[in-house]
Design an enzyme around this catalytic site. Structure first.
Site, PDB file in Angstrom:
ATOM      1  N   TYR A   1      51.279  44.569  47.660  1.00  0.00           N
ATOM      2  CA  TYR A   1      49.202  44.900  47.442  1.00  0.00           C
ATOM      3  C   TYR A   1      49.186  45.792  48.486  1.00  0.00           C
ATOM      4  O   TYR A   1      49.496  47.053  49.091  1.00  0.00           O
ATOM      5  CB  TYR A   1      49.745  43.658  48.495  1.00  0.00           C
ATOM      6  CG  TYR A   1      49.596  42.410  47.535  1.00  0.00           C
ATOM      7  CD1 TYR A   1      50.552  42.276  46.164  1.00  0.00           C
ATOM      8  CD2 TYR A   1      49.522  41.232  48.269  1.00  0.00           C
ATOM      9  CE1 TYR A   1      51.048  41.330  45.524  1.00  0.00           C
ATOM     10  CE2 TYR A   1      50.076  40.108  47.756  1.00  0.00           C
ATOM     11  CZ  TYR A   1      49.986  39.822  45.802  1.00  0.00           C
ATOM     12  OH  TYR A   1      50.999  38.916  45.250  1.00  0.00           O
TER      13      TYR A   1
ATOM     14  N   PRO B   1      45.213  29.951  40.529  1.00  0.00           N
ATOM     15  CA  PRO B   1      44.633  28.379  40.648  1.00  0.00           C
ATOM     16  C   PRO B   1      43.826  28.418  39.459  1.00  0.00           C
ATOM     17  O   PRO B   1      43.907  26.875  39.318  1.00  0.00           O
ATOM     18  CB  PRO B   1      44.769  28.283  42.458  1.00  0.00           C
ATOM     19  CG  PRO B   1      44.515  29.330  42.645  1.00  0.00           C
ATOM     20  CD  PRO B   1      45.490  30.275  42.866  1.00  0.00           C
TER      21      PRO B   1
ATOM     22  N   GLY C   1      36.854  29.281  37.421  1.00  0.00           N
ATOM     23  CA  GLY C   1      35.264  29.754  38.417  1.00  0.00           C
ATOM     24  C   GLY C   1      34.160  28.731  37.916  1.00  0.00           C
ATOM     25  O   GLY C   1      33.687  28.534  36.425  1.00  0.00           O
TER      26      GLY C   1
END
Length: 314
Positions: free
Chosen positions: A42, A205, A212
């Protein structure tokens, strides 16, 4: 023991600067989130490792930060280290696990990692080699537990059988793509994880933002691919928004609460870019979905219905 939400840190560096990342991690701890997930890669292209470095500098401030966090990171991908040469391709090996673990410990400014995860399965390597490497790391005190990510159900079974033969604990977690629009894991991954005592940590998720609160009214600013995904699922997303409006809760909160209601799930990974996004997610732990709401969600986002083979056999 870990919190019901896991703080994902993939945005730290590419999307969220260090100062704001520090604020988010402090706020997460204050809110009771003690489970932090990252990965050695990352940080963005050309900056792999930057996210771990940010977390390391946050730990270095002291104040009990490191002691209060259950830290998880991953190994598998390329780290752009020219010293690795031909051994730097994607995958796993005893050689790579040792090198990359040392790199993560250095960047994170810690001497141990609670949960060290394989970022993907590598079928080219034997479990004797992999478990041998992880056993050494555990015995040295550099890692506490071993986790997996993106494993199939049968991968989990084989891994645990091999670990049992060595009298080793084996896997304690499986980080997997799982959300209302992606329910295939219910066929074999979740049942296998439960049967083998492995906690499931859902990544993405919210389906990359599709689940969203702003998915339907921000399509103009999204990429062409994201816009196509919204259009593909528009009927479902509109029905989902209607349900959310009836309940008086945002879609993302309901999507997280749905995951939290599953006994196979340990903690969904939330990846806030801002303090506000973190605070918005906290509500999910408090929301308890009724049977009727769960049935409505099943109608909007039909899953396989049953685990394999009952889902498709007589």
């Amino acid at each position: 023991m870990v919190s019901r939400l896991c703080l994902g840190t993939m945005n730290f560096g590419p999307e969220t600067d260090e100062k704001d990342a520090f604020r988010i991690m402090d706020a997460a701890l204050d809110a009771g989130i003690n489970f932090f997930d990252t990965a050695n890669v990352y940080g963005g292209e050309g900056h792999r490792g930057r996210t771990e470095e940010i977390i390391g500098r946050w730990f270095a401030q002291g104040g009990g930060r490191r002691e209060r966090v259950v830290l998880a990171t991953k190994v598998y991908n390329i780290m752009e280290d020219p010293l690795d040469g031909p051994n730097e391709g994607r995958g796993l090996s005893a050689y790579k696990i040792r090198r990359h673990l040392e790199g993560s410990l250095r960047r994170l400014q810690t001497d141990h990692i609670e949960l060290y995860q394989m970022h993907h399965v590598d079928l080219r390597v034997t479990w004797d080699e992999l478990w041998g490497a992880f056993e050494v790391a555990v015995y040295q005190g550099k890692i506490g537990y071993v986790g997996a990510s993106n494993f199939a159900g049968w991968h989990l079974a084989v891994a645990q059988a091999a670990a049992k033969q060595r009298n080793f604990l084996g896997l304690v977690s499986e980080q997997h793509k799982y959300h209302l629009l992606c329910r295939e894991p219910e066929l074999e991954v979740l049942p296998s994880a439960q049967a083998h005592g492995i906690g499931v940590i859902p990544w993405s998720p919210l389906g990359g933002g599709l689940l969203g609160r702003n998915a339907l009214n921000r399509t103009g600013s999204r990429s062409a691919r994201a816009h196509a995904e919204v259009e593909k699922h528009r009927a479902q997303l509109e029905a989902f928004k209607q349900l959310a409006d009836e309940l008086g809760e945002p879609q993302d909160v309901i999507a997280l609460a749905w995951l939290l209601a599953n006994p196979a799930v340990t903690a969904p990974i939330i990846g806030p870019r801002t303090i506000q996004q973190l605070e918005d997610s906290l509500r999910a732990v408090e929301v308890k979905l009724t049977y009727d709401v769960m049935q409505r969600l099943q109608e909007i986002f039909p899953g396989p219905g049953k685990p394999a083979p009952e889902a498709y056999a007589w």
